[in-house]
Write a protein that holds these residues in place. Structure first.
Motif, PDB file in Angstrom:
ATOM      1  N   ALA A  95       0.827  -1.203   0.000  1.00 40.33           N
ATOM      2  CA  ALA A  95       0.000   0.000   0.000  1.00 40.33           C
ATOM      3  C   ALA A  95       0.866   1.259   0.000  1.00 40.33           C
ATOM      4  CB  ALA A  95      -0.923  -0.005   1.212  1.00 40.33           C
ATOM      5  N   GLN A  96       1.950   1.226   0.750  1.00 45.08           N
ATOM      6  CA  GLN A  96       2.860   2.378   0.766  1.00 45.08           C
ATOM      7  C   GLN A  96       3.512   2.574  -0.592  1.00 45.08           C
ATOM      8  OE1 GLN A  96       5.631   1.910   3.994  1.00 45.08           O
ATOM      9  NE2 GLN A  96       4.019   1.744   5.527  1.00 45.08           N
ATOM     10  N   ALA A  97       3.838   1.464  -1.261  1.00 46.79           N
ATOM     11  CA  ALA A  97       4.501   1.556  -2.553  1.00 46.79           C
ATOM     12  C   ALA A  97       3.575   2.104  -3.630  1.00 46.79           C
ATOM     13  CB  ALA A  97       5.028   0.181  -2.967  1.00 46.79           C
ATOM     14  N   GLU A  98       2.267   1.903  -3.457  1.00 46.47           N
ATOM     15  CA  GLU A  98       1.307   2.339  -4.468  1.00 46.47           C
ATOM     16  C   GLU A  98       0.961   3.814  -4.391  1.00 46.47           C
ATOM     17  OE1 GLU A  98      -2.082  -0.122  -4.020  1.00 46.47           O
ATOM     18  OE2 GLU A  98      -1.092  -1.943  -4.743  1.00 46.47           O
ATOM     19  N   THR A  99       1.248   4.459  -3.262  1.00 44.30           N
ATOM     20  CA  THR A  99       0.865   5.864  -3.121  1.00 44.30           C
ATOM     21  C   THR A  99       1.681   6.735  -4.059  1.00 44.30           C
ATOM     22  OG1 THR A  99       0.623   7.697  -1.574  1.00 44.30           O
ATOM     23  CG2 THR A  99       2.510   6.250  -1.256  1.00 44.30           C
ATOM     24  N   ALA A 100       1.068   7.839  -4.491  1.00 43.77           N
ATOM     25  CA  ALA A 100       1.744   8.746  -5.418  1.00 43.77           C
ATOM     26  C   ALA A 100       2.784   9.613  -4.722  1.00 43.77           C
ATOM     27  CB  ALA A 100       0.706   9.637  -6.113  1.00 43.77           C
ATOM     28  N   PRO A 120       6.141  10.604  -3.080  1.00 46.48           N
ATOM     29  CA  PRO A 120       7.493  10.034  -3.141  1.00 46.48           C
ATOM     30  C   PRO A 120       7.914   9.467  -1.782  1.00 46.48           C
ATOM     31  CG  PRO A 120       7.438  12.203  -4.166  1.00 46.48           C
ATOM     32  CD  PRO A 120       6.114  12.010  -3.474  1.00 46.48           C
ATOM     33  N   PRO A 121       8.646   8.341  -1.771  1.00 47.06           N
ATOM     34  CA  PRO A 121       9.096   7.755  -0.499  1.00 47.06           C
ATOM     35  C   PRO A 121       9.837   8.746   0.389  1.00 47.06           C
ATOM     36  CG  PRO A 121       9.494   6.231  -2.302  1.00 47.06           C
ATOM     37  CD  PRO A 121       9.044   7.517  -2.926  1.00 47.06           C
ATOM     38  N   ALA A 122      10.598   9.655  -0.218  1.00 44.14           N
ATOM     39  CA  ALA A 122      11.349  10.619   0.584  1.00 44.14           C
ATOM     40  C   ALA A 122      10.429  11.525   1.396  1.00 44.14           C
ATOM     41  CB  ALA A 122      12.239  11.471  -0.330  1.00 44.14           C
ATOM     42  N   ASP A 123       9.190  11.722   0.923  1.00 36.81           N
ATOM     43  CA  ASP A 123       8.226  12.539   1.658  1.00 36.81           C
ATOM     44  C   ASP A 123       7.353  11.691   2.581  1.00 36.81           C
ATOM     45  OD1 ASP A 123       9.136  14.824   0.340  1.00 36.81           O
ATOM     46  OD2 ASP A 123       7.723  14.546  -1.323  1.00 36.81           O
ATOM     47  N   LEU A 124       7.011  10.472   2.146  1.00 40.61           N
ATOM     48  CA  LEU A 124       6.089   9.637   2.897  1.00 40.61           C
ATOM     49  C   LEU A 124       6.741   8.956   4.089  1.00 40.61           C
ATOM     50  CD1 LEU A 124       3.350   8.214   3.272  1.00 40.61           C
ATOM     51  CD2 LEU A 124       4.135   6.484   1.633  1.00 40.61           C
ATOM     52  N   LEU A 125       7.889   8.350   3.886  1.00 40.91           N
ATOM     53  CA  LEU A 125       8.486   7.519   4.941  1.00 40.91           C
ATOM     54  C   LEU A 125       8.797   8.293   6.216  1.00 40.91           C
ATOM     55  CD1 LEU A 125      10.783   5.139   2.850  1.00 40.91           C
ATOM     56  CD2 LEU A 125       8.472   4.743   3.739  1.00 40.91           C
ATOM     57  N   PRO A 126       9.313   9.532   6.140  1.00 38.06           N
ATOM     58  CA  PRO A 126       9.529  10.270   7.399  1.00 38.06           C
ATOM     59  C   PRO A 126       8.234  10.542   8.155  1.00 38.06           C
ATOM     60  CG  PRO A 126      10.814  11.242   5.620  1.00 38.06           C
ATOM     61  CD  PRO A 126       9.877  10.246   4.985  1.00 38.06           C
TER      62      PRO A 126
END
Length: 353
Positions: free
Chosen positions: A295-300, A302-308
């Protein structure tokens, strides 16, 4: 009705033995039953005080209702619901609905209030789904869609349909949680609150330990932490509101699916069934963790913004849990039936979420 309160106080502390306790309960019930028209007011006054005292010790009303069913029986649970916080008259109507005489009704109330009066202090909850007002607007509509999807997935006789419905429900839960986390991180007006909350989720007999393990798996996959209170049959789940709601919905659905699978098991022994649930919980943990990553991988975003953002939420939840429960212990469950364990893992592979 000071006489009734004194009789109740004597019943609460009567712990020398079953005979002494029964005599004290009968004495208090006799006083209440003999009060005539005043019995309703006396019952409400005492019930209200006892419930408030329980609240000061960390117990919420729904916890008290659940404890009535767990420690006493279904009739006492119905009485607990009817009594509520003692603000409204309840005793005469309860007697009529249960077809009880006055003494039997009074006895049930005294037994219930004695249970309440003996409950120890527990960790109070921070605001969460159990204490928050009902959700409204888009959030409530999303929850309604998720509930409908899970209910249909549990009831359909077609595996392909169940899988599609449950997958959609899981997708909605995960995306909704991520969206709320991102909005909260902006600090924009109207954004959801930043702090974690908590709720208590009852874990029913039998096989409470294995069911608590399943709840822990669901909580972990939704960035929550669960603390199991074996003496009282509930786990306190700490997390953000959207994630807590997802935990309650998904845990309930998975329990229903596990129960359906157990009915088709090859053994009815306790070891088989407990090992089944332990194996089921372990495999569900793996599948939910994988689903969360997808689910995290599918979000639009960017990981650099989402993961923190997600990492910060996990830290907040961990810190809140430590504040609420500074001292916890870890326990292990061991499955004793290899066949039950294998059947549990297979059922978890078939589970829909």
């Amino acid at each position: 009705m000071d006489e009734f309160e004194r009789a109740y106080a004597a019943a609460v502390v009567s712990g020398a033995g079953a005979t002494a306790e029964e005599a004290a309960v009968d004495a208090a019930a006799s006083v209440l039953a003999a009060a005539g028209e005043r019995w309703e007011g006396a019952a409400g006054k005492l019930a209200g005080r006892v419930v408030r005292e329980c609240g000061a010790r960390g117990w919420e009303l729904r916890d008290l209702v659940r404890m009535a069913g767990r420690e006493l029986d279904a009739r006492h649970e119905r009485l607990a619901r009817a009594a509520g916080d003692g603000e409204e008259p309840f005793l005469a109507e309860f007697a009529r609905s249960e077809r009880l005489d006055r003494f039997s009704t009074a006895t049930a109330l005294v037994e219930l209030l004695c249970l309440y009066g003996r409950l120890p202090r527990i960790t109070p909850l921070t605001p969460g789904p159990a204490s928050a007002p009902p959700a409204t607007g888009p959030h409530s509509k999303m929850l309604a869609r998720i509930r409908a999807l899970l209910a249909k997935a549990e009831s359909t006789g077609f595996p392909e349909e169940a899988e599609a419905l449950s997958a959609k429900a899981q997708h909605l839960m995960a995306r909704h949680s991520i969206d709320e986390a991102l909005v909260a991180a902006t600090g924009a007006p109207g954004a959801p609150g930043r702090g974690p909350g908590a709720c208590r989720i009852g874990v029913d007999r039998p096989y409470e330990g294995a069911k608590a393990l399943l709840l822990d798996a669901v909580a972990a996959a939704n960035r929550c932490q669960a603390v199991w209170a074996a003496d009282f049959g509930f786990s306190t789940v700490v997390g953000f509101a959207t994630d807590l709601e997802a935990v309650e919905l998904l845990y309930t659905s998975l329990l229903v699916q596990a129960d359906h699978a157990l009915r088709g098991g090859t053994s009815r022994s306790r070891d088989f069934r407990e090992s089944f649930l332990i194996g089921y919980a372990g495999r569900v943990r793996e599948r939910l963790a994988a689903a969360t990553r997808e689910a995290q991988a599918e979000t639009a975003t960017p990981p650099a913004d989402l993961l923190p953002v997600l990492a910060a939420r996990e830290v907040d939840v961990r810190d809140a849990t430590r504040r609420m429960f500074p001292s916890t212990t870890t326990s292990r469950l061991k499955g004793r039936d290899a066949e039950g364990w294998r059947h549990g893992e297979a059922a978890a592979d078939r589970a829909r979420f």
